[in-house]
Write an enzyme that holds these catalytic residues in place. Structure first.
Site, PDB file in Angstrom:
ATOM      1  N   HIS A   2      -0.797  10.671  -2.603  1.00  0.00           N
ATOM      2  CA  HIS A   2      -2.200   9.986  -2.185  1.00  0.00           C
ATOM      3  C   HIS A   2      -3.146  11.308  -2.108  1.00  0.00           C
ATOM      4  O   HIS A   2      -4.318  11.251  -2.558  1.00  0.00           O
ATOM      5  CB  HIS A   2      -1.962   9.233  -0.889  1.00  0.00           C
ATOM      6  CG  HIS A   2      -3.524   8.965  -0.324  1.00  0.00           C
ATOM      7  ND1 HIS A   2      -4.235   9.620   0.390  1.00  0.00           N
ATOM      8  CD2 HIS A   2      -4.132   7.768  -0.567  1.00  0.00           C
ATOM      9  CE1 HIS A   2      -5.042   9.082   0.687  1.00  0.00           C
ATOM     10  NE2 HIS A   2      -5.147   7.883   0.136  1.00  0.00           N
ATOM     11  N   GLU A  26       1.114  -0.731  -4.690  1.00  0.00           N
ATOM     12  CA  GLU A  26       0.021   0.147  -4.976  1.00  0.00           C
ATOM     13  C   GLU A  26       0.288   1.725  -4.812  1.00  0.00           C
ATOM     14  O   GLU A  26       1.142   1.767  -4.222  1.00  0.00           O
ATOM     15  CB  GLU A  26      -1.082  -0.141  -3.813  1.00  0.00           C
ATOM     16  CG  GLU A  26      -2.756   0.565  -3.953  1.00  0.00           C
ATOM     17  CD  GLU A  26      -2.496   1.924  -3.184  1.00  0.00           C
ATOM     18  OE1 GLU A  26      -3.501   2.467  -3.678  1.00  0.00           O
ATOM     19  OE2 GLU A  26      -1.590   2.025  -2.442  1.00  0.00           O
ATOM     20  N   HIS A  73       0.704  -1.194  -0.077  1.00  0.00           N
ATOM     21  CA  HIS A  73      -0.083   0.057   0.108  1.00  0.00           C
ATOM     22  C   HIS A  73       0.976   1.140   0.089  1.00  0.00           C
ATOM     23  O   HIS A  73       1.562   1.507   0.788  1.00  0.00           O
ATOM     24  CB  HIS A  73      -0.816   0.201   1.227  1.00  0.00           C
ATOM     25  CG  HIS A  73      -1.796   0.995   1.235  1.00  0.00           C
ATOM     26  ND1 HIS A  73      -2.087   1.956   2.333  1.00  0.00           N
ATOM     27  CD2 HIS A  73      -2.974   1.494   0.354  1.00  0.00           C
ATOM     28  CE1 HIS A  73      -3.030   2.539   2.133  1.00  0.00           C
ATOM     29  NE2 HIS A  73      -3.570   2.428   1.054  1.00  0.00           N
ATOM     30  N   ARG A  74       0.884   1.982  -0.911  1.00  0.00           N
ATOM     31  CA  ARG A  74       1.639   3.119  -1.371  1.00  0.00           C
ATOM     32  C   ARG A  74       2.975   2.794  -1.093  1.00  0.00           C
ATOM     33  O   ARG A  74       3.968   3.660  -0.817  1.00  0.00           O
ATOM     34  CB  ARG A  74       1.395   4.334  -0.219  1.00  0.00           C
ATOM     35  CG  ARG A  74      -0.193   4.705  -0.113  1.00  0.00           C
ATOM     36  CD  ARG A  74      -0.324   5.592   0.774  1.00  0.00           C
ATOM     37  NE  ARG A  74      -2.056   5.789   1.105  1.00  0.00           N
ATOM     38  CZ  ARG A  74      -2.384   6.489   1.970  1.00  0.00           C
ATOM     39  NH1 ARG A  74      -1.589   7.305   2.829  1.00  0.00           N
ATOM     40  NH2 ARG A  74      -3.733   6.481   2.226  1.00  0.00           N
ATOM     41  N   ASP A 130      -0.958   5.951  -5.992  1.00  0.00           N
ATOM     42  CA  ASP A 130      -2.046   6.967  -6.174  1.00  0.00           C
ATOM     43  C   ASP A 130      -1.688   7.967  -7.162  1.00  0.00           C
ATOM     44  O   ASP A 130      -0.590   8.285  -7.257  1.00  0.00           O
ATOM     45  CB  ASP A 130      -2.565   7.506  -5.097  1.00  0.00           C
ATOM     46  CG  ASP A 130      -2.725   6.586  -3.610  1.00  0.00           C
ATOM     47  OD1 ASP A 130      -3.950   5.855  -3.795  1.00  0.00           O
ATOM     48  OD2 ASP A 130      -1.829   6.286  -3.091  1.00  0.00           O
ATOM     49  N   GLU A 147      -4.228   3.568  -8.577  1.00  0.00           N
ATOM     50  CA  GLU A 147      -5.322   4.245  -8.105  1.00  0.00           C
ATOM     51  C   GLU A 147      -5.464   5.503  -8.762  1.00  0.00           C
ATOM     52  O   GLU A 147      -4.688   6.505  -8.460  1.00  0.00           O
ATOM     53  CB  GLU A 147      -5.441   4.229  -6.782  1.00  0.00           C
ATOM     54  CG  GLU A 147      -7.021   4.686  -6.377  1.00  0.00           C
ATOM     55  CD  GLU A 147      -7.366   4.693  -4.634  1.00  0.00           C
ATOM     56  OE1 GLU A 147      -8.227   5.420  -4.368  1.00  0.00           O
ATOM     57  OE2 GLU A 147      -6.569   4.064  -3.931  1.00  0.00           O
ATOM     58  N   LYS A 194      -7.071   9.073  -8.354  1.00  0.00           N
ATOM     59  CA  LYS A 194      -7.684   9.656  -7.108  1.00  0.00           C
ATOM     60  C   LYS A 194      -8.585  10.908  -7.760  1.00  0.00           C
ATOM     61  O   LYS A 194      -8.085  11.713  -8.329  1.00  0.00           O
ATOM     62  CB  LYS A 194      -6.693  10.491  -6.094  1.00  0.00           C
ATOM     63  CG  LYS A 194      -5.593   9.215  -5.909  1.00  0.00           C
ATOM     64  CD  LYS A 194      -6.182   8.591  -4.762  1.00  0.00           C
ATOM     65  CE  LYS A 194      -6.594   8.914  -3.382  1.00  0.00           C
ATOM     66  NZ  LYS A 194      -7.087   7.760  -2.672  1.00  0.00           N
ATOM     67  N   ASP A 218       0.138  -1.988   4.426  1.00  0.00           N
ATOM     68  CA  ASP A 218       1.305  -1.147   4.402  1.00  0.00           C
ATOM     69  C   ASP A 218       2.591  -2.079   5.092  1.00  0.00           C
ATOM     70  O   ASP A 218       3.586  -1.405   5.309  1.00  0.00           O
ATOM     71  CB  ASP A 218       1.260   0.179   5.165  1.00  0.00           C
ATOM     72  CG  ASP A 218       0.882  -0.305   6.659  1.00  0.00           C
ATOM     73  OD1 ASP A 218       0.832  -1.349   6.952  1.00  0.00           O
ATOM     74  OD2 ASP A 218       0.503   0.942   7.219  1.00  0.00           O
TER      75      ASP A 218
END
Length: 277
Positions: free
Chosen positions: A81, A66, A39-40, A68, A140, A142, A262
């Protein structure tokens, strides 16, 4: 005495052979029946959405990274993000008010730790160039409604890659993902479900799975029955949670296809999760 010596040699030799063979295998630090999404990047051990976090995700052998994506003032696809730079940089303001050149001057590492001072914002193009051949990518979009044309920009970028099977695009914006599917039918897309919309009717599931490969939930707002319904329609499910330390146990119980994490609650050092493939 000689018999004992031979036995010791055999045992030691077997152990060394096992360890050598094990190290030569590709090891995955995850449950064998679920995909892991950093995650990120591995954002519990490096500043989120930075090259350092993505590199750490690869090091921890996540299946996917992952990230954003927003648009800068001059229309560049940049990775961050929030829609503002305040929380993670040494500046303030909306991403859309900065050109890419201006964004590159910001420090996105020091707010996390002085160890990462000087980390700079990456573009989606740079992420693909550096990590496309190493690991899968979950991208992703945003708030795509705030960035008219962002789907076309992403599609144009991805058209430069012959094989997009290791790339997934997701968003909370259903129509944006429907559009991405139309632009790139071979690309896997995912729809993120908000807690307030977490109960999906059979009709909604049928509609979403007609174009989306993944339907993704916060693990606190889903149950096994919903996962089974989505699977029955040919869809897949990813779950995430920032605070629930039982994420993995719940994910396994519900039979989901992958976990976005994460790595703060990942059992990295637990031998049970070291799987040879």
């Amino acid at each position: 005495m000689r018999k004992y010596a031979v036995l010791v040699i055999v045992i030691v030799g077997s152990c060394l052979l096992f360890l050598t063979g094990y190290n030569q295998q590709d090891k995955k630090v995850h449950m064998p029946d679920m995909l892991s999404f950093a995650h990120r990047g591995a954002s519990s051990v490096a500043p989120e959405n930075t090259r350092a976090a993505f590199a750490k995700g690869v090091e921890l052998q996540a299946d996917f990274l992952e990230c954003d994506v927003h648009l800068s003032k001059d229309g560049e696809l940049v990775i961050m993000h929030d829609d503002r730079v305040d929380r993670t940089t040494n500046a303030s303001g909306y991403i859309s008010d900065f050109t890419l050149a201006e964004l590159r001057q910001l420090d996105v590492g020091s707010t996390y730790s002085k160890e990462f001072a000087g980390e700079s914002i990456m573009t989606l193009d740079e992420l693909l160039e550096e990590f496309y051949h190493q690991v899968g990518l979950l991208i992703e979009l945003k708030n795509p409604q705030a960035y008219p044309g962002i789907e076309e920009k992403v599609a144009t970028l991805l058209l430069g890659y012959e094989d997009v099977s290791s790339i997934i695009l997701q968003s909370f914006d259903v129509e944006s993902m429907r559009k991405m599917h139309e632009l790139l039918p071979d690309l896997q897309v995912g729809v993120l479900i908000r807690p307030t919309d977490s109960f999906l009717s059979a009709t909604s599931i049928e509609d979403l799975t007609s174009f989306a490969t993944f339907i993704n939930f916060n693990v606190s707002f889903i149950n096994k029955r919903m996962v089974d319904k989505i699977h029955a329609q040919g869809g897949k499910v990813l779950v995430w949670s920032k605070k629930d330390k039982r994420l993995l146990a719940k994910a396994h119980k519900y039979g989901v296809d992958g976990v976005i994490t994460d790595f703060s609650n990942w059992p990295i050092n637990d031998p049970i999760y070291l799987v040879q493939e």
